[in-house]
Write an enzyme that holds these catalytic residues in place. Structure first.
Site, PDB file in Angstrom:
ATOM      1  N   SER A 178      32.344 -34.649   6.960  1.00  0.00           N
ATOM      2  CA  SER A 178      32.602 -33.871   8.167  1.00  0.00           C
ATOM      3  C   SER A 178      34.040 -33.343   8.136  1.00  0.00           C
ATOM      4  O   SER A 178      34.389 -32.594   7.230  1.00  0.00           O
ATOM      5  CB  SER A 178      32.313 -34.717   9.410  1.00  0.00           C
TER       6      SER A 178
ATOM      7  N   ASP B 271      21.799 -29.974  10.414  1.00  0.00           N
ATOM      8  CA  ASP B 271      23.082 -30.393  10.991  1.00  0.00           C
ATOM      9  C   ASP B 271      23.394 -29.577  12.243  1.00  0.00           C
ATOM     10  O   ASP B 271      23.568 -28.361  12.187  1.00  0.00           O
ATOM     11  CB  ASP B 271      24.196 -30.226   9.957  1.00  0.00           C
TER      12      ASP B 271
ATOM     13  N   HIS C 187      23.732 -34.434  10.885  1.00  0.00           N
ATOM     14  CA  HIS C 187      25.118 -34.887  10.688  1.00  0.00           C
ATOM     15  C   HIS C 187      25.121 -36.393  10.459  1.00  0.00           C
ATOM     16  O   HIS C 187      25.760 -37.159  11.174  1.00  0.00           O
ATOM     17  CB  HIS C 187      25.961 -34.496  11.892  1.00  0.00           C
TER      18      HIS C 187
END
Length: 430
Positions: free
Chosen positions: A301, A381, A410
């Site tokens: 991320s 995501d 995610h």
């Protein structure tokens, strides 16, 4: 649970912080009722102008419900739906179709309300994802700007301080909190260093953090395999306090930090963050037991962004691992498509902020990556749109391996984490 196993547990838990808690809601096993949205192609990947057919089911106790009504929406991810409405699932399923005329991602979302609770499912069709190109511009002085910033930061003394953390040490690994001076006098960088106790020279892994404010446990299990690991925070605060302090900062002084000083390229919040990653490498090179040859950087991320950025900024990095990188193609929203986390231009912006973003966007660092990389993500995501990170991935002109797990959002499956560890160990000759 004995102390050593507890430390290993903390290590695993900390590594899993790369996985967004929000993403866990997408996992089918966490809810009694599942809304399944399934594309008609096994690889979820289509050619432009090809219809994508999504099958929608609602399961209770793994059995399809009949005659239930779902609300659906279909369209480019993060953008206004091109088709939406309600659909009655006769015989336990229903069909929704859509398509894109060019490279991008088409998302089908379905939700159902049962007994006062709402359940949601998504599936995302990828349209020629390897043809997605950035919308972000590359400043003429991009490299000059960062070379100047690094040269200035290099003159700041590192002033490294190590504090042994006996309760985290194992029979074979010493664990320390590291406290370094960052890119400017008085600004500090903190992290957790884990290194083998046995004398020798070892390769190293720099672990860069996902977004947020939290403590860190260190990556002890890799250190037990003969690898020096340094796991850093980015906010200039110690990483060993109780969680309550970080919650206060996350909801108070550091709330919205990705937007701090976005109108000033020298003072933008991520300036010290990117330079701090370089300073962390300076520290690793100062260790007598680092072999000064084998150094990888790893993150997910925000950390996935920092992994690419660090490898681009510092040629001492020999390889990188990036999971669903944030901060990629930030200007996407200004071109009628999804932009990267933190979605700073979703509602428009000023020319100055757009200009500053070009010096910090992952896509512009990705252009200069020259080392092997391992990348993993999925199509679902919600936090870091695939459109944005493919824009960065596609401009990387270096050996790269993509481990694609289409249904992930995610978050990652254990199999992805296993692939990451195996790639790291292989790269480092372990």
């Amino acid at each position: 649970m004995n102390r050593i196993n507890f430390i290993k547990f903390l290590t695993t838990l900390c590594c899993c912080l790369f996985i967004s808690l929000a993403g866990l809601a997408q996992s089918r096993s966490t809810q009694p009722i599942q809304v399944l949205v399934s594309p008609d192609k096994p690889d979820w990947t289509y050619e432009p102008n090809q219809d994508a057919t999504f099958k929608i089911q609602v399961l209770k106790h793994q059995v399809p419900l009949h005659d239930v009504e779902v609300t659906y929406a279909v369209g480019p991810e993060k953008m206004q739906p091109t088709d939406e409405g309600k659909l009655k699932l006769k015989n336990g399923s229903g069909i929704i179709k859509g398509k894109l005329s060019g490279p991008g991602f088409l998302r089908c979302e379905a939700s159902v309300a049962i007994d006062g609770n709402t359940y949601r499912g998504i599936a995302t069709a990828g349209y020629a994802p390897l043809e997605i190109q950035p919308t972000q511009t590359l400043p003429d002085d991009f490299q000059e700007f960062w070379n100047t910033a690094k040269a200035k930061a290099e003159k700041v003394p590192m002033d490294a301080k190590l504090t042994l953390l006996p309760e985290r040490c194992t029979e074979t690994v010493d664990v320390f909190q590291v406290n370094l001076q960052n890119a400017m006098a008085g600004n500090r960088l903190y992290g957790i260093l884990a290194k083998p106790k046995k004398e020798g020279r070892y390769p190293a892994v720099l672990s860069v953090p996902g977004a947020g404010v939290r403590p860190y446990a260190g990556i002890v299990d890799l250190a037990e395999k003969g690898i020096i690991t340094l796991q850093i925070g980015i906010h200039g605060i110690p990483v060993t306090y109780e969680t309550g302090l970080y919650e206060d900062l996350r909801n108070g002084a550091l709330r919205g930090y990705p937007f701090f000083n976005l109108d000033n390229r020298d003072d933008y919040y991520y300036n010290k963050v990117y330079l701090g990653c370089v300073r962390a490498i300076d520290f690793l090179y100062s260790l007598a037991d680092f072999d000064e040859d084998n150094l990888l950087v790893w993150g997910g991320s925000q950390g996935g962004a920092l992994a690419i950025i660090t490898a681009s900024l510092d040629d001492r990095v020999k390889g990188l691992v990036s999971l669903y990188p944030a901060l990629s193609d930030l200007t996407g929203y200004l071109h009628n498509r999804a932009g990267g986390w933190p979605h700073m231009f979703r509602d428009g912006s000023t020319d100055e902020k757009i200009n500053v973003s070009s010096y910090y966007d992952v896509v512009n660092f990705a252009r200069y990556v020259k080392v092997p990389g391992f990348y993993t993500w999925g199509y679902n995501d919600d936090t870091c749109p695939p459109t944005s990170y493919y824009a960065a991935y596609n401009v990387i002109d270096a050996p790269k391996e993509l481990y694609l797990v289409q249904e992930t959002g995610h978050w990652t499956y254990p199999e992805q984490q296993q692939q990451i560890r195996e790639w790291i160990l292989k790269q480092l000759g372990k």
